[in-house]
Design a protein around this motif. Structure first.
Motif, PDB file in Angstrom:
ATOM      1  N   LYS A 141       5.426  -4.156   4.407  1.00 43.81           N
ATOM      2  CA  LYS A 141       5.730  -4.001   2.982  1.00 43.81           C
ATOM      3  C   LYS A 141       4.611  -4.731   2.254  1.00 43.81           C
ATOM      4  O   LYS A 141       4.410  -5.926   2.462  1.00 43.81           O
ATOM      5  N   VAL A 142       3.862  -3.983   1.451  1.00 43.56           N
ATOM      6  CA  VAL A 142       2.682  -4.542   0.792  1.00 43.56           C
ATOM      7  C   VAL A 142       2.787  -4.316  -0.713  1.00 43.56           C
ATOM      8  O   VAL A 142       3.025  -3.197  -1.162  1.00 43.56           O
ATOM      9  N   ALA A 143       2.609  -5.389  -1.483  1.00 39.87           N
ATOM     10  CA  ALA A 143       2.658  -5.288  -2.943  1.00 39.87           C
ATOM     11  C   ALA A 143       1.380  -4.610  -3.442  1.00 39.87           C
ATOM     12  O   ALA A 143       0.302  -5.177  -3.377  1.00 39.87           O
ATOM     13  N   THR A 202       2.121  -9.544   1.511  1.00 36.63           N
ATOM     14  CA  THR A 202       2.458  -8.698   2.656  1.00 36.63           C
ATOM     15  C   THR A 202       3.541  -9.327   3.514  1.00 36.63           C
ATOM     16  O   THR A 202       3.537 -10.529   3.738  1.00 36.63           O
ATOM     17  N   SER A 203       4.456  -8.488   3.992  1.00 45.36           N
ATOM     18  CA  SER A 203       5.463  -8.937   4.953  1.00 45.36           C
ATOM     19  C   SER A 203       5.796  -7.767   5.870  1.00 45.36           C
ATOM     20  O   SER A 203       5.453  -6.619   5.585  1.00 45.36           O
ATOM     21  N   ALA A 250      -8.179  -0.876  -1.259  1.00 40.01           N
ATOM     22  CA  ALA A 250      -8.490  -2.169  -0.638  1.00 40.01           C
ATOM     23  C   ALA A 250      -7.804  -2.286   0.722  1.00 40.01           C
ATOM     24  O   ALA A 250      -8.409  -2.732   1.696  1.00 40.01           O
ATOM     25  N   VAL A 251      -6.548  -1.866   0.800  1.00 40.93           N
ATOM     26  CA  VAL A 251      -5.802  -1.927   2.058  1.00 40.93           C
ATOM     27  C   VAL A 251      -6.430  -0.978   3.079  1.00 40.93           C
ATOM     28  O   VAL A 251      -6.650  -1.345   4.234  1.00 40.93           O
ATOM     29  N   LEU A 311      -0.853  -8.016   9.914  1.00 43.73           N
ATOM     30  CA  LEU A 311      -0.250  -8.686   8.754  1.00 43.73           C
ATOM     31  C   LEU A 311      -1.272  -9.606   8.084  1.00 43.73           C
ATOM     32  O   LEU A 311      -1.469  -9.549   6.867  1.00 43.73           O
ATOM     33  N   GLN A 312      -1.945 -10.435   8.866  1.00 44.62           N
ATOM     34  CA  GLN A 312      -2.929 -11.375   8.324  1.00 44.62           C
ATOM     35  C   GLN A 312      -4.110 -10.647   7.672  1.00 44.62           C
ATOM     36  O   GLN A 312      -4.600 -11.060   6.625  1.00 44.62           O
TER      37      GLN A 312
END
Length: 72
Positions: free
Chosen positions: A8-10, A64-65, A19-20, A54-55
């Protein structure tokens, strides 16, 4: 062994999505990824470690989670 990591990414705009995608495209072991802005969901497949994915996304400046497990 191939693994699927769901995060889950804001993300607020296409710039965030870009960017992701940029950081994921440079990651070793990533075979494919899907970035869904509407659901704030990033799915990554490949020979990867969940914590590293994740990192990497978090280091791109995104909150991010791990995606919450589907509870029954």
């Amino acid at each position: 062994m191939a693994e699927t990591v769901v995060l889950k990414v804001a993300m607020s705009c296409q710039g965030c999505v870009g960017a992701v995608k940029r950081v994921l495209s440079k990651m070793e072991g990533v075979e494919s990824y899907d970035v869904n802005l509407q659901d704030q969901k990033v799915t990554v497949k490949g020979n990867i470690k969940p914590e590293i994915v994740l990192q990497t996304v978090r280091n791109a400046g995104k909150e991010t989670s791990f995606w919450p497990a589907e509870g029954k």
